[in-house]
Design an enzyme around this catalytic site. Sequence first.
Site, PDB file in Angstrom:
ATOM      1  N   ASP A   1       3.382  -1.417  -1.287  1.00  0.00           N
ATOM      2  CA  ASP A   1       3.009  -0.255  -2.084  1.00  0.00           C
ATOM      3  C   ASP A   1       2.596  -0.682  -3.484  1.00  0.00           C
ATOM      4  O   ASP A   1       3.447  -1.123  -4.259  1.00  0.00           O
ATOM      5  CB  ASP A   1       4.231   0.672  -2.154  1.00  0.00           C
TER       6      ASP A   1
ATOM      7  N   ASP B   1      -3.177   3.245  -5.761  1.00  0.00           N
ATOM      8  CA  ASP B   1      -1.881   3.325  -5.077  1.00  0.00           C
ATOM      9  C   ASP B   1      -2.065   3.265  -3.563  1.00  0.00           C
ATOM     10  O   ASP B   1      -2.379   4.268  -2.925  1.00  0.00           O
ATOM     11  CB  ASP B   1      -1.200   4.628  -5.500  1.00  0.00           C
TER      12      ASP B   1
END
Length: 424
Positions: free
Chosen positions: A128, A311
């Site tokens: 992530d 992201d």
Amino acid sequence: MKFTAICALFAVAVVGSPTPPPNDRSNTGRTQRILLNSRSTAANSSKVFDPRTVWEQLGFAYRKYSATMGAYRRNTGSPHPLSSRFDVRSVAKRTTNGSVPLVNYNADLWYGEIEVGTPPKPFTVVFDTGSSDLFLPSTTCSVGCARHTQYDPSASSSAKDTGQPFVLMYGAGETAGEEYVDDVFVGGYEAKDQTVGAAWAYSPEFSKDAFPPDGLSGLAFPEISEFEGSPLFQTLAESGELPQSVIGFKLSTTPGDSEMVIGGTNTNLYRSDTLTYVPVTNKGYWQVEIDAISRLGQEVVESQAAPAIIDTGTTFVITSYSIAQSYYANISGATAHTEGTDTYWTIPCDTINSTVPTFTFGKRAFNVSAQTYNLGPDVPSGDCLAGIAASSEMEFTIVGDVYLQNVYSVFDYANATVGFAELT
Ligand SMILES: *[C@@H]1O[C@H](CO)[C@@H](O)[C@H](O)[C@H]1NC(C)=O
Ligand SMILES: *[C@@H]1O[C@H](CO)[C@@H](O)[C@H](O)[C@H]1NC(C)=O
Ligand SMILES: *[C@@H]1O[C@H](CO)[C@@H](O)[C@H](O)[C@H]1NC(C)=O
Ligand SMILES: *[C@@H]1O[C@H](CO)[C@@H](O)[C@H](O)[C@H]1NC(C)=O
Ligand SMILES: *[C@@H]1O[C@H](CO)[C@@H](O)[C@H](O)[C@H]1NC(C)=O
Ligand SMILES: *[C@@H]1O[C@H](CO)[C@@H](O)[C@H](O)[C@H]1NC(C)=O
């Protein structure tokens, strides 16, 4: 007590073995390609979407950014520069009432393998770029970890207990555990004495059925980390072993087509002449400036020179209400669906494919395909969900997988830049 958010991220990962095989197709000698599994491919989930999963996604993103901004403030002593564009007052009211059926959660995620400990044991993790901490279920986990591979510090001669407990906020639940340091192998490289959160408990969002990988690895900067030690990417960058302190991603829902590379990029996967870097404007997130979001050559005025966070762990592009509203304003049949502070839009399925956006970074325009922007039909209305959603509490843009599947992306730690290139 510390709180960290992790979230609906979904990204990548894979494994590094201490002795990489020679069939390396990246541009460096030691680097291994890390093949990524796409959850939707593995689960052959249909593209029909359930609106509850959209609200859930938006709620996860909000909680993730709320927690990581809190970590930034504690770590740096200053509020995050984007916190003035983020409505923290609504954290309490965003708390889920627990009625969301998690099994319906069908957003995509990409995950791969890492190895941890001595001797090294394999685990799968989501990588992530929107958070900075690494956690795995531990063998002492008594809640929610069933069928996940569990990390056993007592079986690793390199594991050290820091004695530091942690709590990670995630959706309706918490993930709690203890911080260890141990050796982590990823993409052919070793991160020595890497902080690893060994979880005692997993909330339902992390149960095996809801979340196929074992854990999660954040790849952002230390400023948004909840843990004491250095985040994985910093450990790798500071090891001095990487030819370049970069991580390259290709995300795709085509089986076998997604990968992550550490220490270089896979030049076979993108057109080098299109590789365009933009500077990180504030270390913490991979935060950059987007020149504009446009459609049919028309820039959305509100989106010009706006802050954007890259992201891999967020499915949608989530932007401010004003940007999204302007974007959809000229699209015939676009319908806003609002719940609380979150809004998503649907567009008739026969026309949505002609309403795709273009994102411009570093003066180069990158198209978003109908395949990633059109998230499929909403059964009741028959209209299709569009990939740009909005939160009236976030005056910045979270650039998630709806966009990232259209480009090769490069995260350069030492230079603090993000690069995008057209895929081959
Ligand atoms: C995948 O598709 C097959 C055949 O349509 C179906 O039987 C199976 O249940 C699906 N698997 C999942 C995890 O949805
Ligand atoms: C929880 O929220 C959903 C909408 O988010 C609503 O439909 C449901 O009635 C609520 N349940 C309870 C018990 O309040
Ligand atoms: C929407 O329409 C208005 C008025 O026709 C125009 O000024 C604007 O540029 C359009 N915006 C987009 C994004 O197409
Ligand atoms: C992006 O889309 C525009 C408009 O459809 C098109 O003219 C252009 O060629 C596309 N660019 C690329 C690289 O595909
Ligand atoms: C829109 O694009 C999707 C994904 O590429 C495709 O499956 C679908 O058939 C297209 N719909 C129309 C009406 O062209
Ligand atoms: C990153 O920085 C290194 C030296 O610090 C330099 O050699 C390299 O060219 C830079 N890469 C990019 C893409 O700017």
